[in-house]
Scaffold this active site. Structure first.
Site, PDB file in Angstrom:
ATOM      1  N   LYS A 262       3.879  -7.090  -5.236  1.00  0.00           N
ATOM      2  CA  LYS A 262       3.996  -5.629  -5.225  1.00  0.00           C
ATOM      3  C   LYS A 262       4.730  -5.189  -3.962  1.00  0.00           C
ATOM      4  CE  LYS A 262       1.081  -1.567  -4.302  1.00  0.00           C
ATOM      5  NZ  LYS A 262      -0.297  -1.107  -4.026  1.00  0.00           N
ATOM      6  N   ASP A 267       3.804   4.508   0.010  1.00  0.00           N
ATOM      7  CA  ASP A 267       2.928   5.019  -1.046  1.00  0.00           C
ATOM      8  C   ASP A 267       2.226   6.286  -0.582  1.00  0.00           C
ATOM      9  OD1 ASP A 267       1.351   5.376  -3.246  1.00  0.00           O
ATOM     10  OD2 ASP A 267      -0.087   3.806  -2.715  1.00  0.00           O
ATOM     11  N   LYS A 274      -2.511  11.052  -1.476  1.00  0.00           N
ATOM     12  CA  LYS A 274      -3.514  10.531  -0.550  1.00  0.00           C
ATOM     13  C   LYS A 274      -3.825  11.560   0.534  1.00  0.00           C
ATOM     14  CE  LYS A 274      -1.892   5.708  -0.918  1.00  0.00           C
ATOM     15  NZ  LYS A 274      -3.144   5.063  -1.375  1.00  0.00           N
ATOM     16  N   ASP A 285       2.370  -1.092   2.081  1.00  0.00           N
ATOM     17  CA  ASP A 285       2.041  -1.279   0.673  1.00  0.00           C
ATOM     18  C   ASP A 285       3.047  -2.166  -0.056  1.00  0.00           C
ATOM     19  OD1 ASP A 285      -0.006  -0.815  -1.112  1.00  0.00           O
ATOM     20  OD2 ASP A 285       0.938   0.916  -2.038  1.00  0.00           O
ATOM     21  N   ASP A 344      -1.939   7.236  -8.021  1.00  0.00           N
ATOM     22  CA  ASP A 344      -2.117   6.387  -6.854  1.00  0.00           C
ATOM     23  C   ASP A 344      -2.537   4.973  -7.232  1.00  0.00           C
ATOM     24  OD1 ASP A 344      -2.083   5.811  -4.157  1.00  0.00           O
ATOM     25  OD2 ASP A 344      -4.148   6.476  -3.803  1.00  0.00           O
ATOM     26  N   GLU A 346      -0.631   2.858  -8.638  1.00  0.00           N
ATOM     27  CA  GLU A 346       0.749   2.559  -9.045  1.00  0.00           C
ATOM     28  C   GLU A 346       1.107   1.086  -8.929  1.00  0.00           C
ATOM     29  OE1 GLU A 346       1.052   1.772  -5.022  1.00  0.00           O
ATOM     30  OE2 GLU A 346      -0.020   3.426  -5.955  1.00  0.00           O
ATOM     31  N   ARG A 348      -0.407  -1.633  -9.830  1.00  0.00           N
ATOM     32  CA  ARG A 348      -0.606  -2.393 -11.064  1.00  0.00           C
ATOM     33  C   ARG A 348       0.454  -2.054 -12.106  1.00  0.00           C
ATOM     34  NH1 ARG A 348      -6.500  -0.009 -11.384  1.00  0.00           N
ATOM     35  NH2 ARG A 348      -6.056  -0.178  -9.164  1.00  0.00           N
TER      36      ARG A 348
END
Length: 495
Positions: A262, A267, A274, A285, A344, A346, A348
């Site tokens: 990933k 993010d 967030k 991230d 959030d 995201e 996956r």
């Protein structure tokens, strides 16, 4: 930093500091330490009896102008209880030595091996620890203290061992970890998906890896709808980085290891934004993607006998007029439909397309790494990586590699009940669980939907990829976790 093998007796080595370690036990001054103590006229024995030398893990004592030694300083580091000591602890001891002496302006020191820990594996662990400890996260400081360890000598290691190969392998692995750590440490304005792809391309050319970078047009052609859904809120276009290692004589029908990471280069959470507190940390991230890029760098040099493919989907997750919204339904590359409950969640989504694409490219075995969930920190704190996988024997084999490398990973549950929690009323699956808790397991099950029957491992490194506080052997910031385990697993995989 130069690493050299010392052949002359340790007592005659003229260096800024001599480093060795002491165990927490009744007879602390045995073997080499007893010899040093005799040369110092019992000074160490006196310090041990007064409680200043305890041997407790990573406790240090620095002595100036030690009698009987040509070194200007003697640094003793606690190694803890002998029963708990592992070869991997040598990394921490060496790293602690480097960081402490570096902070004092030392330029050269010698690491003195102890009895029973002086072979190739010990030398490799020490050198890895040194190079990893030498990494600093203050890249953008304009005023830096010019402190640099220039030379480290290895003394009393077994002259019959292939120490030069051990040092070379250690340098490859540790520098690959530091390469990944440098990527993770970059601010998001310095590392967009396009810049990440460029840096991966430069590394691939230098390392002899094959590389292909899919731009937004190719991503659309391949119908990577889950990735596109995350990327559409940002003006920065997404990229998919594909790295290939192919050994000579690879069997056409043999196993192919697929690594998927990933890489959300920043993010915000998207529309499900967030909180502002600590949001700046979300530059990390893309840690899973950097992990796989770093692993491929090491794999290219160490040359396992099986082909390895890495797929790194890279994007930002931003709020905007074009951003996906809670309740949207996206169609992944596999054809599965996904109800987006929380924008959030995201990581996956982009892994869904990354894992499926790796399978399309021929991967027969999969490992993905991601800073996926806050739930893994609730479960395991910042101590263990959460390791999910099926079939269980495949995961167990990987965990053996992790144990051999001193990386703490804990097997997490993948019961069918967690799969039921990601069923959607409107689409095939939803991107968050419907039940209370179990967020790390439902996140893993979501990715498993796209691995299908392919042997698969998921590493949730959200709480272990970044150290909020520095450690005696490691700078604050990115840790490089999981790279050693992934590389060791690849090296042991049979064609």
């Amino acid at each position: 930093m130069q690493i050299q093998i010392e052949s002359q007796p340790y007592a005659s080595l003229e260096t800024d500091a001599l480093v060795t370690y002491v165990f927490e036990k009744d007879d602390k001054l045995d073997g080499t330490l007893a010899e040093i103590d005799r040369g110092m006229n019992g000074r160490l024995a006196s310090l041990a009896s007064s409680g200043e030398i305890t041997g407790k893990a990573l406790e240090t004592l620095l002595l100036h102008f030690p009698e009987g030694l040509a070194a200007k300083k003697l640094l003793l580091i606690g190694a803890g209880k002998p029963a708990k000591f592992q070869l991997s602890d040598l990394r921490k001891l060496a790293g602690t030595a480097l960081r402490q002496l570096k902070s004092r302006g030392v330029k050269k020191f010698v690491f003195l091996a102890r009895e029973g820990e002086n072979g190739e594996a010990a030398a490799q662990a020490v050198v890895e620890g040194l190079i990893i400890a030498d990494f600093e996260s203050n890249k953008y400081h304009t005023e830096k203290k010019e402190r640099e360890i220039q030379v480290v000598g290895l003394a009393a290691f077994d002259s019959r061992a292939d120490l030069h190969s051990a040092i070379q392998d250690a340098r490859i692995l540790a520098e690959s970890m530091n390469f990944a750590r440098d990527l993770i440490n970059e601010p998001s304005n310095k590392l967009t998906p396009r810049i990440l792809a460029s840096r991966a391309e430069a590394m691939a050319r230098e390392s002899g890896l094959g590389i292909e970078v899919l731009d937004e047009r190719k991503i659309a052609e391949l119908k990577m709808g889950a990735l596109i859904g995350v990327a559409q809120g940002s003006i920065e276009p997404p990229r998919v980085i594909v790295l290939r290692y192919t050994p000579e004589g690879a069997k056409k029908d043999g196993p192919v290891l697929g690594l998927v990471g990933k890489a959300v280069t920043f993010d915000t959470g998207g529309i499900s934004i967030k909180p502002a507190n600590n949001m700046e940390k979300m530059k990390y991230d893309m840690g899973g993607g950097a992990t796989m890029i770093g692993a491929m760098r090491a794999i290219a040099a160490l040359k396992p006998s099986v082909p390895v493919i890495a797929v790194i989907p890279a994007t930002e997750n931003m709020p905007g007029g074009r951003a996906q919204k809670p309740g949207d339904v996206q169609t992944a590359m596999s054809g599965k439909t996904i109800e987006v409950i929380n924008t959030d969640a995201e990581g996956r989504l982009i892994l869904a397309d990354g894992v499926f694409y790796a399978r399309k490219l021929g991967a027969t075995h999969l490992i993905d790494a991601a800073t996926l969930t806050g739930a893994i920190e609730v479960a395991l704190s910042n101590v263990h990586v959460g390791a999910f996988g099926v079939p269980r024997d495949y995961l167990d084999t990987f965990l053996e590699s992790a144990k051999s490398q001193g990386e703490k990973m804990w097997p997490m549950p993948m019961d069918d009940e967690y799969q039921q929690m990601i069923k959607s009323d409107i689409a095939d699956i939803r991107n968050t669980g419907s039940g209370k808790g179990g967020g790390a397991s439902t996140g893993a099950w979501f990715i498993k939907e796209f691995a299908e029957d392919t042997p698969w491992i998921h590493l949730d490194i959200a709480s272990t990829c970044w150290a909020d506080e520095g450690r005696p052997w490691l700078a604050k910031g990115p840790t490089g976790i999981a790279i050693r385990s992934i590389v060791d697993f690849a090296m042991k995989m049979k064609p």
